[in-house]
Design a protein around this motif. Structure first.
Motif, PDB file in Angstrom:
ATOM      1  N   UNK A  48       0.805  -1.224   0.000  1.00 49.10           N
ATOM      2  CA  UNK A  48       0.000   0.000   0.000  1.00 49.10           C
ATOM      3  C   UNK A  48       0.842   1.281   0.000  1.00 49.10           C
ATOM      4  N   UNK A  49       2.090   1.204   0.436  1.00 49.14           N
ATOM      5  CA  UNK A  49       2.921   2.401   0.554  1.00 49.14           C
ATOM      6  C   UNK A  49       3.019   3.217  -0.744  1.00 49.14           C
ATOM      7  N   UNK A  50       3.238   2.600  -1.900  1.00 41.14           N
ATOM      8  CA  UNK A  50       3.345   3.407  -3.124  1.00 41.14           C
ATOM      9  C   UNK A  50       2.003   3.912  -3.675  1.00 41.14           C
ATOM     10  N   UNK A  51       0.890   3.326  -3.258  1.00 42.78           N
ATOM     11  CA  UNK A  51      -0.405   3.611  -3.882  1.00 42.78           C
ATOM     12  C   UNK A  51      -0.800   5.085  -3.830  1.00 42.78           C
ATOM     13  N   UNK A  52      -0.744   5.766  -2.675  1.00 38.22           N
ATOM     14  CA  UNK A  52      -1.125   7.191  -2.690  1.00 38.22           C
ATOM     15  C   UNK A  52      -0.255   8.029  -3.626  1.00 38.22           C
ATOM     16  N   UNK A  54       1.202   6.970  -6.369  1.00 41.32           N
ATOM     17  CA  UNK A  54       0.778   6.666  -7.742  1.00 41.32           C
ATOM     18  C   UNK A  54      -0.487   7.451  -8.068  1.00 41.32           C
ATOM     19  N   UNK A  55      -1.458   7.408  -7.160  1.00 39.97           N
ATOM     20  CA  UNK A  55      -2.723   8.110  -7.399  1.00 39.97           C
ATOM     21  C   UNK A  55      -2.520   9.611  -7.585  1.00 39.97           C
ATOM     22  N   UNK A  56      -1.605  10.186  -6.851  1.00 38.15           N
ATOM     23  CA  UNK A  56      -1.408  11.644  -6.886  1.00 38.15           C
ATOM     24  C   UNK A  56      -0.503  12.078  -8.042  1.00 38.15           C
ATOM     25  N   UNK A  57       0.583  11.357  -8.282  1.00 36.51           N
ATOM     26  CA  UNK A  57       1.624  11.861  -9.174  1.00 36.51           C
ATOM     27  C   UNK A  57       1.756  11.181 -10.532  1.00 36.51           C
ATOM     28  N   UNK A  58       1.135  10.030 -10.759  1.00 35.92           N
ATOM     29  CA  UNK A  58       1.448   9.251 -11.961  1.00 35.92           C
ATOM     30  C   UNK A  58       1.109   9.984 -13.255  1.00 35.92           C
ATOM     31  N   UNK A  59       0.037  10.730 -13.285  1.00 39.39           N
ATOM     32  CA  UNK A  59      -0.333  11.437 -14.520  1.00 39.39           C
ATOM     33  C   UNK A  59       0.723  12.467 -14.898  1.00 39.39           C
ATOM     34  N   UNK A  60       1.226  13.202 -13.905  1.00 44.02           N
ATOM     35  CA  UNK A  60       2.274  14.202 -14.176  1.00 44.02           C
ATOM     36  C   UNK A  60       3.571  13.534 -14.614  1.00 44.02           C
ATOM     37  N   UNK A  61       3.902  12.439 -13.955  1.00 47.31           N
ATOM     38  CA  UNK A  61       5.141  11.727 -14.295  1.00 47.31           C
ATOM     39  C   UNK A  61       5.056  11.167 -15.713  1.00 47.31           C
ATOM     40  N   UNK A  62       3.932  10.543 -16.054  1.00 46.80           N
ATOM     41  CA  UNK A  62       3.770   9.989 -17.396  1.00 46.80           C
ATOM     42  C   UNK A  62       3.784  11.086 -18.465  1.00 46.80           C
ATOM     43  N   UNK A  63       3.192  12.204 -18.165  1.00 44.82           N
ATOM     44  CA  UNK A  63       3.204  13.324 -19.110  1.00 44.82           C
ATOM     45  C   UNK A  63       4.639  13.783 -19.357  1.00 44.82           C
ATOM     46  N   UNK A  64       5.389  13.930 -18.281  1.00 45.71           N
ATOM     47  CA  UNK A  64       6.785  14.336 -18.423  1.00 45.71           C
ATOM     48  C   UNK A  64       7.576  13.292 -19.220  1.00 45.71           C
ATOM     49  N   UNK A  65       7.381  12.010 -18.876  1.00 42.92           N
ATOM     50  CA  UNK A  65       8.108  10.942 -19.572  1.00 42.92           C
ATOM     51  C   UNK A  65       7.757  10.901 -21.056  1.00 42.92           C
ATOM     52  N   UNK A  66       6.481  11.072 -21.371  1.00 38.22           N
ATOM     53  CA  UNK A  66       6.042  10.998 -22.769  1.00 38.22           C
ATOM     54  C   UNK A  66       6.608  12.140 -23.606  1.00 38.22           C
ATOM     55  N   UNK A  67       6.892  13.269 -22.974  1.00 35.29           N
ATOM     56  CA  UNK A  67       7.370  14.436 -23.709  1.00 35.29           C
ATOM     57  C   UNK A  67       8.868  14.696 -23.537  1.00 35.29           C
ATOM     58  N   UNK A  68       9.577  13.755 -22.971  1.00 38.01           N
ATOM     59  CA  UNK A  68      11.019  13.913 -22.832  1.00 38.01           C
ATOM     60  C   UNK A  68      11.698  13.518 -24.143  1.00 38.01           C
ATOM     61  N   UNK A  69      12.946  13.923 -24.293  1.00 41.57           N
ATOM     62  CA  UNK A  69      13.696  13.594 -25.505  1.00 41.57           C
ATOM     63  C   UNK A  69      14.407  12.252 -25.388  1.00 41.57           C
ATOM     64  N   UNK A  70      14.169  11.550 -24.276  1.00 39.39           N
ATOM     65  CA  UNK A  70      14.793  10.241 -24.071  1.00 39.39           C
ATOM     66  C   UNK A  70      13.819   9.178 -24.589  1.00 39.39           C
ATOM     67  N   UNK A  71      14.152   8.517 -25.691  1.00 35.37           N
ATOM     68  CA  UNK A  71      13.221   7.564 -26.311  1.00 35.37           C
ATOM     69  C   UNK A  71      12.761   6.451 -25.374  1.00 35.37           C
ATOM     70  N   UNK A  72      13.662   5.971 -24.548  1.00 36.64           N
ATOM     71  CA  UNK A  72      13.293   4.884 -23.628  1.00 36.64           C
ATOM     72  C   UNK A  72      12.166   5.312 -22.694  1.00 36.64           C
TER      73      UNK A  72
END
Length: 161
Positions: A48-52, A54-72
């Motif tokens: 349960x420790x990571x769940x809050x 994930x719920x709070x930050x995952x959308x921002x993290x994925x947005x940043x990752x999707x728009x980074x210049x690092x293909x991986x």
């Protein structure tokens, strides 16, 4: 007697890992000889420790990752989003109860991490999704504990024959 701290930490960190989560940590703890109650408590807390976060930050993290210049990172973000959207149909059909079932049934690709990811991608409110995910984790813990300790007991019985 309490189990060695290193065994407790193995179970704790294993339960925090995506994909493995509580399903794997309960099996690990049973194999290490932890008492079922200690294994369950440590696994639930670790899962349960990571769940809050994930719920709070995952959308921002994925947005940043999707728009980074690092293909991986872009590729990983797309994979995570596809996984969440693929599983969202199962959850959407039954809404909150669907999220509970998705987390509670210990099947490959389900669990607290993916449940939290799906809830975040569907914009489910944290006050609604967090308790449901917690109940799902409790149910998965019960199923895995009964299966693991029943199997351990059965195997130890066979070795005494």
């Amino acid at each position: 007697m309490i189990a060695p701290l290193k065994d407790i930490l193995y179970v704790f960190f294993c339960s925090m890992l995506p994909i493995i989560e509580l399903r794997g940590s309960i099996i690990l703890g049973a194999g290490l000889g932890l008492p079922w109650w200690l294994n369950a408590i440590v696994s639930i807390i670790g899962n349960m420790l990571p769940v809050p976060f994930i719920l709070i930050f995952i959308r921002r993290i994925l947005h940043w990752m999707a728009h980074t210049k690092i293909p991986f990172l872009s590729k990983v973000a797309r994979w995570i989003e596809e996984k969440a959207h693929k599983n969202s149909k199962k959850v959407l059909r039954y809404a909150t109860f669907g999220l509970f079932l998705f987390v509670a049934l210990p099947l490959p690709g389900t669990g607290a991490w993916t449940g939290a990811l799906v809830a975040a991608m569907l914009d489910m409110r944290i006050k609604n999704s967090l308790p449901v995910i917690f109940l799902g984790v409790l149910c998965a813990c019960l199923i895995m504990t009964l299966a693991s300790y029943g199997m351990v007991g059965f195997l130890s019985f066979l070795t005494k024959i």
